[in-house]
Design a protein around this motif. Sequence first.
Motif, PDB file in Angstrom:
ATOM      1  N   LEU A  77      -0.516  21.064  -6.253  1.00  0.00           N
ATOM      2  CA  LEU A  77       0.186  21.650  -7.403  1.00  0.00           C
ATOM      3  C   LEU A  77      -0.649  21.547  -8.674  1.00  0.00           C
ATOM      4  CD1 LEU A  77       3.961  20.686  -7.397  1.00  0.00           C
ATOM      5  CD2 LEU A  77       2.956  22.947  -7.414  1.00  0.00           C
ATOM      6  N   GLU A  78      -1.296  20.390  -8.855  1.00  0.00           N
ATOM      7  CA  GLU A  78      -2.158  20.183 -10.016  1.00  0.00           C
ATOM      8  C   GLU A  78      -3.281  21.214 -10.052  1.00  0.00           C
ATOM      9  OE1 GLU A  78      -2.802  18.207 -12.672  1.00  0.00           O
ATOM     10  OE2 GLU A  78      -0.847  17.244 -12.567  1.00  0.00           O
ATOM     11  N   PHE A  79      -3.919  21.408  -8.894  1.00  0.00           N
ATOM     12  CA  PHE A  79      -5.051  22.337  -8.829  1.00  0.00           C
ATOM     13  C   PHE A  79      -4.581  23.779  -9.077  1.00  0.00           C
ATOM     14  CE2 PHE A  79      -8.925  20.151  -7.738  1.00  0.00           C
ATOM     15  CZ  PHE A  79      -8.471  18.900  -7.348  1.00  0.00           C
ATOM     16  N   PHE A 132       0.837  -1.207   0.000  1.00  0.00           N
ATOM     17  CA  PHE A 132       0.000   0.000   0.000  1.00  0.00           C
ATOM     18  C   PHE A 132       0.872   1.259   0.000  1.00  0.00           C
ATOM     19  CE2 PHE A 132      -3.661  -2.546   1.651  1.00  0.00           C
ATOM     20  CZ  PHE A 132      -4.534  -2.195   0.645  1.00  0.00           C
ATOM     21  N   LEU A 133       1.962   1.219   0.739  1.00  0.00           N
ATOM     22  CA  LEU A 133       2.833   2.396   0.795  1.00  0.00           C
ATOM     23  C   LEU A 133       3.474   2.647  -0.575  1.00  0.00           C
ATOM     24  CD1 LEU A 133       4.420   2.039   4.336  1.00  0.00           C
ATOM     25  CD2 LEU A 133       2.613   3.574   3.600  1.00  0.00           C
ATOM     26  N   LEU A 134       3.832   1.564  -1.243  1.00  0.00           N
ATOM     27  CA  LEU A 134       4.355   1.700  -2.620  1.00  0.00           C
ATOM     28  C   LEU A 134       3.309   2.340  -3.527  1.00  0.00           C
ATOM     29  CD1 LEU A 134       6.215  -1.573  -3.701  1.00  0.00           C
ATOM     30  CD2 LEU A 134       7.047   0.762  -3.867  1.00  0.00           C
ATOM     31  N   LEU A 135       2.082   1.867  -3.364  1.00  0.00           N
ATOM     32  CA  LEU A 135       0.981   2.398  -4.180  1.00  0.00           C
ATOM     33  C   LEU A 135       0.780   3.882  -3.903  1.00  0.00           C
ATOM     34  CD1 LEU A 135      -1.291   1.564  -6.182  1.00  0.00           C
ATOM     35  CD2 LEU A 135      -2.765   1.276  -4.207  1.00  0.00           C
ATOM     36  N   LEU A 136       0.854   4.229  -2.623  1.00  0.00           N
ATOM     37  CA  LEU A 136       0.678   5.637  -2.244  1.00  0.00           C
ATOM     38  C   LEU A 136       1.794   6.485  -2.863  1.00  0.00           C
ATOM     39  CD1 LEU A 136      -1.081   7.531  -0.514  1.00  0.00           C
ATOM     40  CD2 LEU A 136       0.461   7.118   1.393  1.00  0.00           C
ATOM     41  N   ALA A 137       3.006   5.944  -2.840  1.00  0.00           N
ATOM     42  CA  ALA A 137       4.131   6.684  -3.413  1.00  0.00           C
ATOM     43  C   ALA A 137       3.906   6.920  -4.905  1.00  0.00           C
ATOM     44  CB  ALA A 137       5.425   5.912  -3.188  1.00  0.00           C
ATOM     45  N   ILE A 138       3.437   5.901  -5.596  1.00  0.00           N
ATOM     46  CA  ILE A 138       3.251   6.052  -7.047  1.00  0.00           C
ATOM     47  C   ILE A 138       2.051   6.947  -7.355  1.00  0.00           C
ATOM     48  CG2 ILE A 138       1.805   4.095  -7.775  1.00  0.00           C
ATOM     49  CD1 ILE A 138       4.211   3.565  -9.778  1.00  0.00           C
ATOM     50  N   THR A 139       1.096   7.008  -6.421  1.00  0.00           N
ATOM     51  CA  THR A 139      -0.033   7.932  -6.587  1.00  0.00           C
ATOM     52  C   THR A 139       0.485   9.372  -6.599  1.00  0.00           C
ATOM     53  OG1 THR A 139      -1.393   6.375  -5.348  1.00  0.00           O
ATOM     54  CG2 THR A 139      -2.312   8.558  -5.648  1.00  0.00           C
ATOM     55  N   GLY A 140       1.521   9.625  -5.814  1.00  0.00           N
ATOM     56  CA  GLY A 140       2.123  10.955  -5.797  1.00  0.00           C
ATOM     57  C   GLY A 140       3.038  11.186  -6.987  1.00  0.00           C
ATOM     58  N   LEU A 141       3.719  10.127  -7.408  1.00  0.00           N
ATOM     59  CA  LEU A 141       4.684  10.281  -8.510  1.00  0.00           C
ATOM     60  C   LEU A 141       3.988  10.538  -9.847  1.00  0.00           C
ATOM     61  CD1 LEU A 141       7.199   7.383  -7.753  1.00  0.00           C
ATOM     62  CD2 LEU A 141       7.602   9.819  -7.508  1.00  0.00           C
ATOM     63  N   CYS A 142       2.854   9.858 -10.042  1.00  0.00           N
ATOM     64  CA  CYS A 142       2.159   9.915 -11.339  1.00  0.00           C
ATOM     65  C   CYS A 142       1.935  11.341 -11.859  1.00  0.00           C
ATOM     66  CB  CYS A 142       0.825   9.187 -11.229  1.00  0.00           C
ATOM     67  SG  CYS A 142       0.813   7.675 -12.144  1.00  0.00           S
ATOM     68  N   PRO A 143       1.307  12.218 -11.050  1.00  0.00           N
ATOM     69  CA  PRO A 143       1.016  13.553 -11.589  1.00  0.00           C
ATOM     70  C   PRO A 143       2.271  14.370 -11.872  1.00  0.00           C
ATOM     71  CG  PRO A 143      -0.212  13.135  -9.566  1.00  0.00           C
ATOM     72  CD  PRO A 143       0.796  12.052  -9.695  1.00  0.00           C
ATOM     73  N   LEU A 144       3.415  13.956 -11.302  1.00  0.00           N
ATOM     74  CA  LEU A 144       4.640  14.726 -11.500  1.00  0.00           C
ATOM     75  C   LEU A 144       5.338  14.369 -12.808  1.00  0.00           C
ATOM     76  CD1 LEU A 144       6.126  14.573  -7.904  1.00  0.00           C
ATOM     77  CD2 LEU A 144       4.900  16.449  -8.976  1.00  0.00           C
ATOM     78  N   LYS A 189      13.506  16.484 -11.580  1.00  0.00           N
ATOM     79  CA  LYS A 189      14.126  17.127 -10.418  1.00  0.00           C
ATOM     80  C   LYS A 189      13.357  18.387 -10.028  1.00  0.00           C
ATOM     81  CE  LYS A 189      18.982  15.756 -10.600  1.00  0.00           C
ATOM     82  NZ  LYS A 189      20.285  16.160 -11.129  1.00  0.00           N
ATOM     83  N   GLN A 190      13.036  19.189 -11.065  1.00  0.00           N
ATOM     84  CA  GLN A 190      12.310  20.437 -10.791  1.00  0.00           C
ATOM     85  C   GLN A 190      10.914  20.153 -10.237  1.00  0.00           C
ATOM     86  OE1 GLN A 190      12.312  23.135 -14.127  1.00  0.00           O
ATOM     87  NE2 GLN A 190      14.416  22.598 -14.600  1.00  0.00           N
ATOM     88  N   ASN A 191      10.260  19.180 -10.850  1.00  0.00           N
ATOM     89  CA  ASN A 191       8.887  18.891 -10.431  1.00  0.00           C
ATOM     90  C   ASN A 191       8.817  18.304  -9.036  1.00  0.00           C
ATOM     91  OD1 ASN A 191       8.186  19.663 -12.985  1.00  0.00           O
ATOM     92  ND2 ASN A 191       8.197  17.567 -13.788  1.00  0.00           N
ATOM     93  N   PHE A 192       9.836  17.538  -8.688  1.00  0.00           N
ATOM     94  CA  PHE A 192       9.831  16.848  -7.403  1.00  0.00           C
ATOM     95  C   PHE A 192      10.213  17.774  -6.248  1.00  0.00           C
ATOM     96  CE2 PHE A 192       9.187  13.186  -9.790  1.00  0.00           C
ATOM     97  CZ  PHE A 192       9.014  12.085  -8.983  1.00  0.00           C
TER      98      PHE A 192
END
Lengths: 650, 155
Positions: free
Chosen positions: A465-467, A398-410, A422-425
């Motif tokens: 950031l997306e919003f 689940f923690l991996l999934l949560l991490a990728i949920t954050g990574l996706c929009p970046l 690098k800039q986006n993160f």
Amino acid sequence: MVTLGNLSQSAAFICSLLAMVLLLIGLMRNDLRFIEAGRRALTGVAVFASMAAFSLARLFMTDNFQVEYVASYSDRALPIFYKATSFWAGQKGSLLFWAWVLSIYIAMVAFNTRKETTRKNTPYIYLVLAAIVSFFFLLLITVSSPFDLLAYMPKDGNGLNPMLQNPGMIFHPPTLFLGYIGFTIPFAYAIASLISGEIDPDWLKKTRRWNILSWIFLTIGIILGGQWAYVELGWGGYWAWDPVENASFIPWLVSTAFIHTSIIQERRNIMKVWNMSLIVLTFLTCIFGTYLVRSGILQSVHDFGATGLGGYFLIFMIVVALGSIILIAESYGDLRTEHSLESLISRESTFLFNNVILLAIAFSTFFGTIFPLISEVVTGNKLTVGEPFFNMVNTPLFLLLLAITGLCPLISWRKSSINNLKQNFMYPFGLAFAGGVLMFGLGIREFYPLVAFTLSIFVSATIVLEFIGGARARKKLTGEVILLAFPKVIWKLRRRYGGYIVHFGVVLVVIGITGSTAFKLEKEVTLQRGGTMSIGDYTLQYKDFNSFQDRNRTVYAATIGVVKDGKAVNDMFTERRYYINAKQPTTEVSLRMSLKEDLYLTMPMIGKNDEITIKAAVNPLLGWGWLGGVFMVVGGIMAIIPSGKRRKAV
Amino acid sequence: MRNMWIILCSLILLSQAATVQALTRSEVEKNLICYACPGEPLNIDRCGGGDQMRAEIDRRLSLGQSKETILEFFVQQFGDGILTAPPQKGFNLVAYAAPFVGLLIGLVVAVIFVWKWAAAGKSSRGGRNEDVEAAALYKDMEKQVEDELKKLEND
């Protein structure tokens, strides 16, 4: 009514068979008249199924206890409200409910596609749907009719299980069923494409609303189930990784994976085989859920025991699985597209990894659920696989999934570069890091909670950031002030932002689960009148005890005075109820909810001379989890609200 | 950036030093199944059989026994089936390892596919070394939203 019910469900079955025959003739002769007649016969199934459902509801309302099903799940003292919900309290009624809802869904599809009967796929869609609904009615009329009569007329019924006499029971099972059943429609579209040999490139677009709507219902059903368990079962938790709970969670995971990769197919026309396989898997896992509940193969607090239906569902699953595999294999050439990505690092690739993780969680949940059976076959030792196992195995996933949920929009669609990343993160990662350090400083030292909260900050930051980016774009385009541009861009692009709201809901759910699992306090103390106990910041005093008769139950109630941080707050009342016809008493939970924490009281035992045992729990942050559920549903609804433009519906 | 990683790793190591707290009955309960109600965890169960088990747990906790010792006592009485999680030994290890093996295989396959597709994408562009340097994502994303909004306005 019994005769009407029996005749109606038989007529529904005959109608579904008739539809199949007419459609087959129409397909063989290439005659549209037969296909149109088959389509109408499908509407007839819904009419007769509705009559059968009405009959059963009426039998409950009129206390007709000669009907075995009514006698088993109702009694005269049962409030009318629960008489209505008794419809789906047992195996037979829930099967009729399933068949009835499916028939209505099918009628909706038949109506919406009335001008598309000339399309090559349409008759096959009807055919698949007719075959599935006929299977359910076949079970109803042959092995599991809710209209079976007893040889005598009992004076009263057995009554409804007291634990099911809760408002949550009105919505929890039907919403789950609506979710399970809804996935039949995209499944039928997918299979029809494969059978007809004409792979409809638009099948995903046409069934998108069915997919998301079913996912929303499944989400609501799961959340309401958790809420019901929390307020009704009295053990202080909301999810026990029970086999039947797992059976609802597995299709949720698979369908979530499907919803994500279907976006890639819509945008890039790739991953067709994968999406076909996922929708088949979603449908199969839905059927697996109902098989598990009705087969009695695993012990669960939810199941109906061995109902004699398990074998039928198993055969059905095998037929569906084998048939689908053969069809996908045969159509592999047509489905195969030239896959190409502009870059190794792209949102498309993160979606694929998100799928892998979602399916890994689905697999671990499935494997853990059936492991007792595997173990029994291999070692002869029947084990139980419960909460500690699933928490241990699934938490890192689940923690991996949560991490990728954050990574996706970046990560951009098509391509991203390392510098770009690098800039986006920078901002989200910096915020999450600062948040993590702060939480560590505040005393959160356990690994998983620290990581879960830190990742929650990371994901939230990416969503914010997306919003902000969306609002700025709108401002730039229209010149509107940012406060006006913000809601407008969300509404205009509701499919996109609906998805992000769902993700934010997931973050809140993670916060709720982490807080209430890692920092939960629990205590069980036996008290004499006037006695006190303390838990967390609370001091509880046993003030009063009384008993009274309330409708179909005798109630023993204790009044507990609550003092928090030295200040008296409202009294709480916890009860123990003895229902007429019930073998065991139930505990009635007393709950003081807030976003910071819940104070949860039950009275598991009553001793002599008004001595009582109080079980108290403090569940930190759980309120965030329920709020997260609301966000997930609202986001899902936003994503399927049609735009102003008129579009052809399915 | 390197300092951030060092701090992060230190935090993770420090976090392993969990605070030692007194063992409570509920911590033991959730690891056991009620012997009288097969399949029902003891922390959910409320039957007479469960009460006997709870009383035994209380008695052993008052003697200062550890969770492992108490669980071992119940395993000796009723077998491994009394536990809510299979012991991590023998064939049971399959249950613990399979999800992670599955994940690993899935990830490897996904990496291979993404690699292959990216290579196909590169060759379809005639081997041109496209400039993948893009603006910061929010700029990129702003453009996407702008495009979508323009499309909607035009419709």
